[in-house]
Write a protein that holds these residues in place. Structure first.
Motif, PDB file in Angstrom:
ATOM      1  N   ASN A  64       0.882  -1.325  -0.105  1.00 39.67           N
ATOM      2  CA  ASN A  64       0.099   0.020  -0.056  1.00 39.67           C
ATOM      3  C   ASN A  64       0.885   1.186  -0.112  1.00 39.67           C
ATOM      4  O   ASN A  64       0.759   2.130  -0.775  1.00 39.67           O
ATOM      5  CB  ASN A  64      -0.896   0.004   1.188  1.00 39.67           C
ATOM      6  CG  ASN A  64      -1.805   1.084   1.190  1.00 39.67           C
ATOM      7  OD1 ASN A  64      -2.849   1.323   0.217  1.00 39.67           O
ATOM      8  ND2 ASN A  64      -1.850   1.852   2.544  1.00 39.67           N
ATOM      9  N   ARG A  65       1.988   1.196   0.760  1.00 38.24           N
ATOM     10  CA  ARG A  65       2.761   2.382   0.823  1.00 38.24           C
ATOM     11  C   ARG A  65       3.346   2.549  -0.325  1.00 38.24           C
ATOM     12  O   ARG A  65       3.791   3.752  -0.825  1.00 38.24           O
ATOM     13  CB  ARG A  65       3.711   2.067   2.169  1.00 38.24           C
ATOM     14  CG  ARG A  65       4.409   3.444   2.720  1.00 38.24           C
ATOM     15  CD  ARG A  65       3.384   4.369   3.300  1.00 38.24           C
ATOM     16  NE  ARG A  65       3.923   5.744   3.376  1.00 38.24           N
ATOM     17  CZ  ARG A  65       3.338   6.529   3.760  1.00 38.24           C
ATOM     18  NH1 ARG A  65       2.082   6.635   4.363  1.00 38.24           N
ATOM     19  NH2 ARG A  65       3.853   7.726   3.781  1.00 38.24           N
ATOM     20  N   LEU A  68       1.090   4.122  -3.005  1.00 42.05           N
ATOM     21  CA  LEU A  68       1.402   5.761  -2.640  1.00 42.05           C
ATOM     22  C   LEU A  68       2.339   6.399  -3.219  1.00 42.05           C
ATOM     23  O   LEU A  68       2.322   7.459  -3.848  1.00 42.05           O
ATOM     24  CB  LEU A  68       1.159   5.800  -0.900  1.00 42.05           C
ATOM     25  CG  LEU A  68       0.998   7.269  -0.690  1.00 42.05           C
ATOM     26  CD1 LEU A  68       0.193   7.366   0.555  1.00 42.05           C
ATOM     27  CD2 LEU A  68       2.514   8.025  -0.413  1.00 42.05           C
ATOM     28  N   ASP A  86      -3.959  15.033   0.869  1.00 36.10           N
ATOM     29  CA  ASP A  86      -3.673  13.631   1.146  1.00 36.10           C
ATOM     30  C   ASP A  86      -4.446  13.368   2.531  1.00 36.10           C
ATOM     31  O   ASP A  86      -4.130  13.481   3.560  1.00 36.10           O
ATOM     32  CB  ASP A  86      -2.073  13.408   1.509  1.00 36.10           C
ATOM     33  CG  ASP A  86      -1.919  12.065   1.886  1.00 36.10           C
ATOM     34  OD1 ASP A  86      -2.603  11.157   2.154  1.00 36.10           O
ATOM     35  OD2 ASP A  86      -0.494  11.563   1.564  1.00 36.10           O
ATOM     36  N   GLY A  88      -6.385  11.374   5.243  1.00 34.06           N
ATOM     37  CA  GLY A  88      -5.907  10.133   6.199  1.00 34.06           C
ATOM     38  C   GLY A  88      -4.599   9.523   5.916  1.00 34.06           C
ATOM     39  O   GLY A  88      -4.420   8.699   5.617  1.00 34.06           O
ATOM     40  N   SER A  89      -3.955  10.763   6.074  1.00 29.25           N
ATOM     41  CA  SER A  89      -2.269  10.694   5.704  1.00 29.25           C
ATOM     42  C   SER A  89      -1.533   9.633   6.262  1.00 29.25           C
ATOM     43  O   SER A  89      -0.407   9.098   5.917  1.00 29.25           O
ATOM     44  CB  SER A  89      -1.830  11.894   5.630  1.00 29.25           C
ATOM     45  OG  SER A  89      -1.952  12.762   6.742  1.00 29.25           O
ATOM     46  N   ASP A 114      -5.758  14.204   8.727  1.00 26.97           N
ATOM     47  CA  ASP A 114      -5.916  13.256   9.452  1.00 26.97           C
ATOM     48  C   ASP A 114      -6.655  13.589  10.748  1.00 26.97           C
ATOM     49  O   ASP A 114      -6.424  14.560  11.197  1.00 26.97           O
ATOM     50  CB  ASP A 114      -4.464  12.544   9.910  1.00 26.97           C
ATOM     51  CG  ASP A 114      -4.611  10.978   9.988  1.00 26.97           C
ATOM     52  OD1 ASP A 114      -4.366  10.285   9.027  1.00 26.97           O
ATOM     53  OD2 ASP A 114      -5.091  10.523  11.094  1.00 26.97           O
ATOM     54  N   ILE A 115      -7.260  12.706  11.082  1.00 33.86           N
ATOM     55  CA  ILE A 115      -7.993  12.851  12.506  1.00 33.86           C
ATOM     56  C   ILE A 115      -7.223  12.685  13.807  1.00 33.86           C
ATOM     57  O   ILE A 115      -7.534  13.079  14.815  1.00 33.86           O
ATOM     58  CB  ILE A 115      -9.262  11.782  12.579  1.00 33.86           C
ATOM     59  CG1 ILE A 115     -10.480  12.305  13.699  1.00 33.86           C
ATOM     60  CG2 ILE A 115      -8.944  10.455  12.798  1.00 33.86           C
ATOM     61  CD1 ILE A 115     -11.700  11.730  13.505  1.00 33.86           C
ATOM     62  N   ASP A 116      -6.215  11.545  13.685  1.00 29.24           N
ATOM     63  CA  ASP A 116      -5.444  11.354  14.912  1.00 29.24           C
ATOM     64  C   ASP A 116      -4.504  12.478  15.392  1.00 29.24           C
ATOM     65  O   ASP A 116      -3.573  13.029  14.643  1.00 29.24           O
ATOM     66  CB  ASP A 116      -4.595  10.147  14.375  1.00 29.24           C
ATOM     67  CG  ASP A 116      -3.844   9.460  15.644  1.00 29.24           C
ATOM     68  OD1 ASP A 116      -3.784   9.873  16.683  1.00 29.24           O
ATOM     69  OD2 ASP A 116      -4.242   8.099  15.386  1.00 29.24           O
ATOM     70  N   ASP A 139     -11.887  15.260  10.019  1.00 27.86           N
ATOM     71  CA  ASP A 139     -12.499  13.730  10.084  1.00 27.86           C
ATOM     72  C   ASP A 139     -13.025  13.724   8.544  1.00 27.86           C
ATOM     73  O   ASP A 139     -13.871  14.484   8.006  1.00 27.86           O
ATOM     74  CB  ASP A 139     -13.752  14.209  11.033  1.00 27.86           C
ATOM     75  CG  ASP A 139     -14.420  12.686  11.099  1.00 27.86           C
ATOM     76  OD1 ASP A 139     -14.191  11.756  10.228  1.00 27.86           O
ATOM     77  OD2 ASP A 139     -15.501  12.474  11.580  1.00 27.86           O
ATOM     78  N   LEU A 140     -12.410  12.680   7.715  1.00 29.73           N
ATOM     79  CA  LEU A 140     -12.847  12.532   6.489  1.00 29.73           C
ATOM     80  C   LEU A 140     -14.159  12.097   6.398  1.00 29.73           C
ATOM     81  O   LEU A 140     -14.687  12.349   5.001  1.00 29.73           O
ATOM     82  CB  LEU A 140     -11.870  11.432   5.851  1.00 29.73           C
ATOM     83  CG  LEU A 140     -11.822  10.006   6.277  1.00 29.73           C
ATOM     84  CD1 LEU A 140     -12.778   9.299   5.496  1.00 29.73           C
ATOM     85  CD2 LEU A 140     -10.259   9.521   6.161  1.00 29.73           C
ATOM     86  N   VAL A 167      -5.766   6.898   0.507  1.00 29.98           N
ATOM     87  CA  VAL A 167      -4.928   5.762   0.373  1.00 29.98           C
ATOM     88  C   VAL A 167      -5.294   5.206   1.760  1.00 29.98           C
ATOM     89  O   VAL A 167      -4.913   5.515   2.814  1.00 29.98           O
ATOM     90  CB  VAL A 167      -3.534   6.120  -0.185  1.00 29.98           C
ATOM     91  CG1 VAL A 167      -2.733   4.821  -0.018  1.00 29.98           C
ATOM     92  CG2 VAL A 167      -3.562   6.773  -1.204  1.00 29.98           C
ATOM     93  N   GLY A 168      -5.912   3.839   1.568  1.00 30.29           N
ATOM     94  CA  GLY A 168      -6.100   3.168   2.805  1.00 30.29           C
ATOM     95  C   GLY A 168      -7.096   3.906   3.880  1.00 30.29           C
ATOM     96  O   GLY A 168      -6.479   3.406   5.175  1.00 30.29           O
ATOM     97  N   THR A 169      -7.891   4.522   3.448  1.00 28.02           N
ATOM     98  CA  THR A 169      -8.817   5.155   4.616  1.00 28.02           C
ATOM     99  C   THR A 169     -10.216   4.711   4.405  1.00 28.02           C
ATOM    100  O   THR A 169     -10.831   4.363   5.570  1.00 28.02           O
ATOM    101  CB  THR A 169      -8.868   6.739   4.231  1.00 28.02           C
ATOM    102  OG1 THR A 169      -9.333   6.770   2.829  1.00 28.02           O
ATOM    103  CG2 THR A 169      -7.436   7.256   4.227  1.00 28.02           C
TER     104      THR A 169
HETATM  105  N1  SAM Z   1      -2.842   7.023   3.823  1.00 29.42           N
HETATM  106  C1  SAM Z   1      -1.637   6.542   4.424  1.00 29.42           C
HETATM  107  C2  SAM Z   1      -1.196   5.438   3.831  1.00 29.42           C
HETATM  108  O1  SAM Z   1      -1.887   4.688   2.947  1.00 29.42           O
HETATM  109  O2  SAM Z   1       0.022   4.784   4.034  1.00 29.42           O
HETATM  110  C3  SAM Z   1      -2.097   5.895   5.864  1.00 29.42           C
HETATM  111  C4  SAM Z   1      -3.138   4.934   5.899  1.00 29.42           C
HETATM  112  S1  SAM Z   1      -3.676   4.392   7.550  1.00 29.42           S
HETATM  113  C5  SAM Z   1      -4.187   2.772   7.194  1.00 29.42           C
HETATM  114  C6  SAM Z   1      -5.394   5.194   7.688  1.00 29.42           C
HETATM  115  C7  SAM Z   1      -5.147   6.437   8.053  1.00 29.42           C
HETATM  116  O3  SAM Z   1      -6.502   7.276   8.229  1.00 29.42           O
HETATM  117  C8  SAM Z   1      -4.692   6.675   9.738  1.00 29.42           C
HETATM  118  O4  SAM Z   1      -3.703   7.661   9.798  1.00 29.42           O
HETATM  119  C9  SAM Z   1      -6.024   7.284  10.318  1.00 29.42           C
HETATM  120  O5  SAM Z   1      -5.653   8.082  11.455  1.00 29.42           O
HETATM  121  C10 SAM Z   1      -6.676   8.015   9.315  1.00 29.42           C
HETATM  122  N2  SAM Z   1      -8.203   7.920   9.710  1.00 29.42           N
HETATM  123  C11 SAM Z   1      -9.051   7.033   9.802  1.00 29.42           C
HETATM  124  N3  SAM Z   1     -10.153   7.452  10.125  1.00 29.42           N
HETATM  125  C12 SAM Z   1     -10.097   8.873   9.818  1.00 29.42           C
HETATM  126  C13 SAM Z   1     -11.141   9.764   9.880  1.00 29.42           C
HETATM  127  N4  SAM Z   1     -12.522   9.551  10.135  1.00 29.42           N
HETATM  128  N5  SAM Z   1     -10.805  11.044   9.207  1.00 29.42           N
HETATM  129  C14 SAM Z   1      -9.452  11.177   9.091  1.00 29.42           C
HETATM  130  N6  SAM Z   1      -8.663  10.278   9.053  1.00 29.42           N
HETATM  131  C15 SAM Z   1      -8.874   9.344   9.623  1.00 29.42           C
END
Ligand code: SAM
Length: 283
Positions: A64-65, A68, A86, A88-89, A114-116, A139-140, A167-169
Motif C-alpha cells: 500500500n505504501r 502511494l 492527502d 488520512g495521511s 488526518d483525525i489522529d 474527520d474525513l 489511500v488506505g482510508t
Molecule cells: N494514507 C496512509 C497510507 O496509505 O500509507 C495512511 C493509511 S492508515 C491505514 C489510515 C489513516 O486514516 C490513519 O492515519 C488514520 O488516523 C486515518 N483515519 C482513519 N479514520 C479517519 C477519519 N475519520 N478522518 C481522518 N482520518 C482518518
C-alpha cells in the motif's frame, strides 16, 4: 459539477485532542505493522493479532505504501499536478507524500489531513521547514468540514487540477456512514482534470476463493480489535468510489501489480491480493 469547497461545513468540535496510549489507533497500528517506532504496546498487540491471521499483512501494508509512492511519482512527475490533498495521511514514515512530491517539483503544495492527534503532532514537526506543506486535523467522514478547512480551502488553488488521496482510508468507514456518498462529495468539489488516488481492502469473493477466505479472517480480526474498523469490500463497491471519474490504466488493480517497478511479482501470496487501488481522472 465543479464547485468551490463548501464554506458552510462547520469544524467538527468532536475531533480527538488526547493521545491515549491504552487504546490502539489506526494510524499507530498501521505504523506498527510497517515496522515504525511511533506506536504503543496496544498498537503492537493489534499488529501481532493481524500477523497471526497472516504474516503477509506486513507486506500488504508495504504494498500500500509503495503504491502511494509510485502514484505520487505519477501525479507530480508525469501528470504535472502540483497540489495534493492527502486525506488520512497517517504517521510520517520513510517516504512521505511531500518527500516524493517535492523531489520532483519543489513548488508542490501538499495538505495532509488526518483525525489522529499523534499524526498531526508528528506531521507538523516534520513539515515546519516546508512552506508549501501543511498538516491539518480533520474527520474525513465530514467532507464539507474537511473542504472548508482554511488550509484545504485556502492553500489549494481550486481553479486548477489537484490530486485527492484516499489511500488506505475508506475501509475504516463503516457501511452505515455511506462512504460512497462521502467520495461523491469530495469528487464534486474537485476541479476538472483533477485525479483521485485510492486504495482499499478487497474481498475478491468467487473471483479468488483462497484470498477471500483470508480476507474474511482478516476482516474479523480488524472488526473485533479495539479499533473496530476494517471492511474488505467487493470490486463493485470499491469501483463505486471512482464514480464519475475515468480510471487510468491499468484500472482498479491489485496494488503490487499497479505499475510495479520491474516485472510483476509472481505467485503473489493470497494476503497480498487483498488490496486494490487505482487513479481516476475527473473529466
Ligand atoms: N494514507 C496512509 C497510507 O496509505 O500509507 C495512511 C493509511 S492508515 C491505514 C489510515 C489513516 O486514516 C490513519 O492515519 C488514520 O488516523 C486515518 N483515519 C482513519 N479514520 C479517519 C477519519 N475519520 N478522518 C481522518 N482520518 C482518518
Amino acid at each position: 459539477m465543479t464547485s468551490t469547497p463548501g464554506r458552510n461545513g462547520s469544524r467538527d468540535a468532536q475531533l480527538p485532542t488526547v493521545i491515549d496510549p491504552n487504546v490502539p489507533s489506526i494510524a499507530r497500528a498501521y505504523d506498527a505493522t510497517l515496522g515504525g517506532k511511533d506506536n504503543y504496546e496496544v498498537d503492537r498487540e493489534v499488529a501481532r493479532q493481524l500477523r497471526e491471521v497472516t504474516p503477509e499483512v506486513t507486506t500488504l501494508a508495504w504494498d500500500n505504501r509503495d503504491f502511494l509512492i509510485r502514484a505520487t511519482r505519477f501525479i507530480v512527475g508525469t501528470a504535472g499536478i502540483d497540489q495534493i490533498v492527502d486525506v488520512g495521511s497517517g504517521l510520517p514514515t520513510v517516504e512521505n507524500t511531500h518527500d516524493v512530491a517535492l523531489r520532483l517539483n519543489g513548488d508542490t503544495c501538499v495538505v495532509y489531513v488526518d483525525i489522529d492527534p499523534i499524526v498531526i503532532a508528528h506531521g507538523r514537526a516534520l513539515v515546519e521547514d516546508h512552506e508549501s506543506v501543511h498538516c491539518v486535523q480533520g474527520d474525513l467522514t465530514e467532507p464539507q468540514a474537511v473542504l472548508a478547512d482554511p488550509a484545504v480551502a485556502g492553500r489549494l488553488e481550486w481553479h486548477r487540477p489537484m490530486a485527492l488521496y484516499q489511500v488506505g482510508t475508506l475501509h475504516h468507514v463503516a457501511d452505515e456512514r455511506d462512504p460512497e456518498a462521502m467520495m461523491r462529495a469530495y469528487i464534486d468539489a474537485l476541479p476538472s482534470g483533477s485525479q483521485v488516488v485510492l486504495s482499499h481492502f478487497f474481498n475478491p469473493g468467487d473471483e479468488d476463493p483462497e484470498a477471500a477466505a483470508v480476507a474474511e479472517r482478516l476482516e474479523h480480526a480488524f472488526l473485533h480489535s479495539p479499533m473496530g474498523t476494517g471492511r474488505f469490500r467487493t470490486r463493485e463497491e470499491i469501483a463505486a468510489y471512482f464514480d464519475g471519474l475515468e480510471l487510468l490504466d491499468p484500472g482498479l488493480e491489485t496494488l503490487a501489480y499497479w505499475w510495479p517497478e520491474g516485472p510483476p511479482p509472481e505467485n503473489l501470496d493470497p494476503a497480498r491480493r487483498l488490496m486494490i487501488g487505482g487513479i481516476g481522472r475527473k473529466p
